[in-house]
Enzyme design. Sequence first.
Site, short mmCIF file in Angstrom:
data_model
loop_
_atom_site.label_atom_id
_atom_site.label_comp_id
_atom_site.label_asym_id
_atom_site.label_seq_id
_atom_site.Cartn_x
_atom_site.Cartn_y
_atom_site.Cartn_z
N ASP A 14 0.84 -1.20 0.00
CA ASP A 14 0.00 0.00 0.00
C ASP A 14 0.88 1.25 0.00
OD1 ASP A 14 -1.99 1.83 0.36
OD2 ASP A 14 -2.99 0.73 1.98
N HIS A 16 -0.37 4.54 0.09
CA HIS A 16 -1.09 5.74 0.49
C HIS A 16 -0.33 6.49 1.57
CE1 HIS A 16 -4.39 3.49 -1.45
NE2 HIS A 16 -4.77 4.71 -1.81
#
Lengths: 141, 450
Positions: A14, A16
């Site tokens: 991930d 983000h």
Amino acid sequence: MEKINVVIGVIGADVHAVGNRIIDYAFSQAGFNVINLGVMVSQKEFMDAAIETNAKAIIVSSLYGHGELDCRGMGDMLKEAGLEDVLLYIGGNLVVGKSDFSEVEKLFKSMGFNRVYPPGADINQGIEDLKNDLKEKGIYA
Amino acid sequence: MPNFCLFDVGSTYTKGCIVDTDQEIILAQASDFTTSSTDISIGIEKVKQKMFKDITVHIDKTYVCSSAKGGLKMIAIGLVPDLTLKAAQLACYSAGAKVIKSYSFELNQKELDEIENSNCDILLLSGGTDGGNTSSVRHNANQLIKLKSRFPIIYAGNKSCQDEIKTQLEQVGFECILCANVMPSYGILEVDECKNKIRELFLKSIVKAKGLSQLNEVIDEIVLPTPLSVFEALKLLSKGTKNESGIGDLIAIDIGGATTDVYSMNEKLVVNEEFGYKGLQEPLEKRSVEGDLGLRYSASHVYELKTDLHSTEFDAYINEINNNPHLSSNIELDTQLASTCVDIATQRHVGRLETSYTPMGISYYQTGKDCRNVKQCIGIGGPIIYNPNARSILSQCLTKPNQKDILLPIECEFYLDKDYLISCLGLLSKQYPDVVIRILKKKLEKLNHV
């Protein structure tokens, strides 16, 4: 008094980064010493960083829906590493397709997480919870 | 500027050169078998005689670097293997030491026994970031005080408990030197102070303990452990000074009988800004030592690693080497062994690029050093410089088509330290940095395509 060390990072593949920076900022402002591992962090990196820094909490973020897979076995691993006293929090968009958050919370608690936060949770709540949980362990932040 | 006589006392050969720092030339150079098992100064005298056979020149100072008597042997202790232990090892290597044992987490009795019998020169104790874990270094200090043997201990762990650990170790007769944490915060490497402390200790006590101080009559100063001298010379050559430009990023390889050393000097750790970096930050100037890769004492291990070399002829050669490490070289087979050493040692030295297929597209992150843009590779040490296939051996440091994730150089010019100058000239790197760079630029021999 020395600041309490808290390890944060976004788990798995991930990338983000925005939430990660907000958590870093908010917990630093609240008086914690934040060790930010950034994005794409593996379970082992969380563990190694927590051992070396003697962290009292690990705060995991996951936004891309694969959190369940990424976090599988993490609670057990920390126990094996002698980190059973380290608080383990997670927040974000943890799973895809399950709308009932209480089920998600139950799932992650069964995996060894002390606190689980839904998307859009108030960061101040997390800070309050951490202070209270630490106090319960006799640690004052 | 004066004339210098410089020596490198090694485990097999004693090398020497005379440098005229005015004209910036090498007046003479020679080598001979080492006499480190008896009296080192005999070997130095022999080399001196060879050098002065044809010239008469006034010598102002004589300096020596040494890797004799096993070099500088260190033990590294850290907490997590990938973090403080790795930081401790990098500190030892960059100070020119050989890490004979490494330990992570809490020391047990078996490990303590190993330390007791290790005959190490210096122990480096680290563990925990500043303000982080203290239990492991406390435990390990408590274990170390049970030892009967004594050696200097450098403490480079969590600063929070450094004073109590120093007191505790000194109470039982250890010399304990405090220095900045090798990993003060997560992922940050801080080896410079530690490197300096190791060097000071080497000069103060190790030189004496190894019987090298008998040299004081023939020379003025034992300045550095040989690998540190090499390290300093290469660093200068790469970075340059304000008066003399360096040659930029480089990689250097030194194959010995027992070990293979790899040095890399880079301007940047992350070359491609799109890559994220993971784990411990590696130093821009890095030395690694592979204790299992070498042409004599480690030859059988190298042979085992490379099964496609196996043949009856090679089996016999390895047997011969095992029986007699001073065996003269079979060029063809030694070339294959040396190529394997370079291949594996450089792969271990450089970093990796991990590719992640995320829902947002492909992401890359880097661990360790990115040496893909390194354009210069230097071969050091007897086994490479005397081998007619030096270029092909060194070219093993280049990236292979199926291993793009290993951050090795893509293309290089190859050079040889034909006259053993790097280790000797490193001795002048503080006093005459510009001269050192200019001589090396002139004297390193470029290897052309055959």
